[in-house]
Design a protein around this motif. Sequence first.
Motif, PDB file in Angstrom:
ATOM      1  N   THR A 112       0.834  -1.200   0.000  1.00 45.48           N
ATOM      2  CA  THR A 112       0.000   0.000   0.000  1.00 45.48           C
ATOM      3  C   THR A 112       0.866   1.247   0.000  1.00 45.48           C
ATOM      4  OG1 THR A 112      -1.736  -1.204   1.189  1.00 45.48           O
ATOM      5  CG2 THR A 112      -1.840   1.212   1.235  1.00 45.48           C
ATOM      6  N   GLY A 114       3.829   1.475  -1.242  1.00 41.83           N
ATOM      7  CA  GLY A 114       4.373   1.566  -2.594  1.00 41.83           C
ATOM      8  C   GLY A 114       3.366   2.138  -3.584  1.00 41.83           C
ATOM      9  N   LYS A 115       2.111   1.699  -3.509  1.00 40.72           N
ATOM     10  CA  LYS A 115       1.075   2.198  -4.425  1.00 40.72           C
ATOM     11  C   LYS A 115       0.815   3.685  -4.204  1.00 40.72           C
ATOM     12  CE  LYS A 115      -1.414  -2.101  -5.169  1.00 40.72           C
ATOM     13  NZ  LYS A 115      -2.644  -2.856  -4.916  1.00 40.72           N
ATOM     14  N   GLY A 117       2.947   5.890  -2.940  1.00 40.62           N
ATOM     15  CA  GLY A 117       4.132   6.610  -3.398  1.00 40.62           C
ATOM     16  C   GLY A 117       4.241   6.686  -4.909  1.00 40.62           C
ATOM     17  N   ASP A 118       3.742   5.658  -5.603  1.00 45.92           N
ATOM     18  CA  ASP A 118       3.816   5.610  -7.066  1.00 45.92           C
ATOM     19  C   ASP A 118       2.648   6.311  -7.754  1.00 45.92           C
ATOM     20  OD1 ASP A 118       6.100   4.119  -6.770  1.00 45.92           O
ATOM     21  OD2 ASP A 118       5.129   2.183  -7.150  1.00 45.92           O
ATOM     22  N   SER A 119       1.659   6.731  -7.003  1.00 48.83           N
ATOM     23  CA  SER A 119       0.445   7.303  -7.586  1.00 48.83           C
ATOM     24  C   SER A 119       0.751   8.581  -8.364  1.00 48.83           C
ATOM     25  CB  SER A 119      -0.573   7.617  -6.492  1.00 48.83           C
ATOM     26  OG  SER A 119      -1.689   8.272  -7.048  1.00 48.83           O
ATOM     27  N   LYS A 120       0.113   8.717  -9.503  1.00 46.24           N
ATOM     28  CA  LYS A 120       0.224   9.932 -10.316  1.00 46.24           C
ATOM     29  C   LYS A 120      -0.912  10.903  -9.990  1.00 46.24           C
ATOM     30  CE  LYS A 120       3.603   8.244 -12.849  1.00 46.24           C
ATOM     31  NZ  LYS A 120       4.701   7.935 -12.004  1.00 46.24           N
ATOM     32  N   SER A 123       0.384  13.688  -4.760  1.00 42.49           N
ATOM     33  CA  SER A 123       1.752  13.614  -4.252  1.00 42.49           C
ATOM     34  C   SER A 123       1.695  13.277  -2.772  1.00 42.49           C
ATOM     35  CB  SER A 123       2.441  14.964  -4.453  1.00 42.49           C
ATOM     36  OG  SER A 123       3.699  14.952  -3.839  1.00 42.49           O
ATOM     37  N   ASP A 125       4.002  11.215   0.600  1.00 39.96           N
ATOM     38  CA  ASP A 125       5.129  10.483   1.167  1.00 39.96           C
ATOM     39  C   ASP A 125       4.531   9.487   2.154  1.00 39.96           C
ATOM     40  OD1 ASP A 125       7.595   9.612   2.041  1.00 39.96           O
ATOM     41  OD2 ASP A 125       7.932  11.329   3.356  1.00 39.96           O
TER      42      ASP A 125
END
Length: 176
Positions: A112, A114-115, A117-120, A123, A125
């Motif tokens: 979760t 990771g998802k 943090g990778d979301s477009k 933004s 952290d």
Amino acid sequence: LSDTRYTTIRGVTPAIFAVHPQAKIVAGRFPQNPGEVLIGRLLPTRLGDVGISDELQFGRQPHPIVGIFEAGGQIFEGEIWMQIADIMSEMQIKEPSAVVLRLQDEGLVPGTIGKIGDSKRFSADAKAERKYYEEASRASVAFGVLGNIIGVIMGLLIALGFSLAGDHDVALALDL
């Protein structure tokens, strides 16, 4: 309250009790009307003798205290909680600075994070709550050490200034 004191004001929803199951209302109720607040059981140690039916003055208006919560000794027992929509409006905040999630399975936390943090789409952290509080604690200690270093340097500079200035009478007035 007649003087200025500082504490954290946290925007919450009723889901706070699912995210932090150790938190529970011990007197009064959860805020339902605009501007109402819930205070942690330790808040009176920071702000003085305040309780249900008293008002706290911050932002643009007084805020009635409608409940008291405890949280098993957690740090937020010294906070003020109000509905997130109210605090965002009161403080003119456009988006929350932190969102706390509780997942049913602790094994889902890394994926979760990771998802998020990778979301477009936004933004963020993302980090585990324990890591967040560990980092906040380290930052607080570092800030305290920096303050002490600055204090020592200022003290040395003052002492050096007095020794270079020669014999002078010095009077200090302290308003305690």
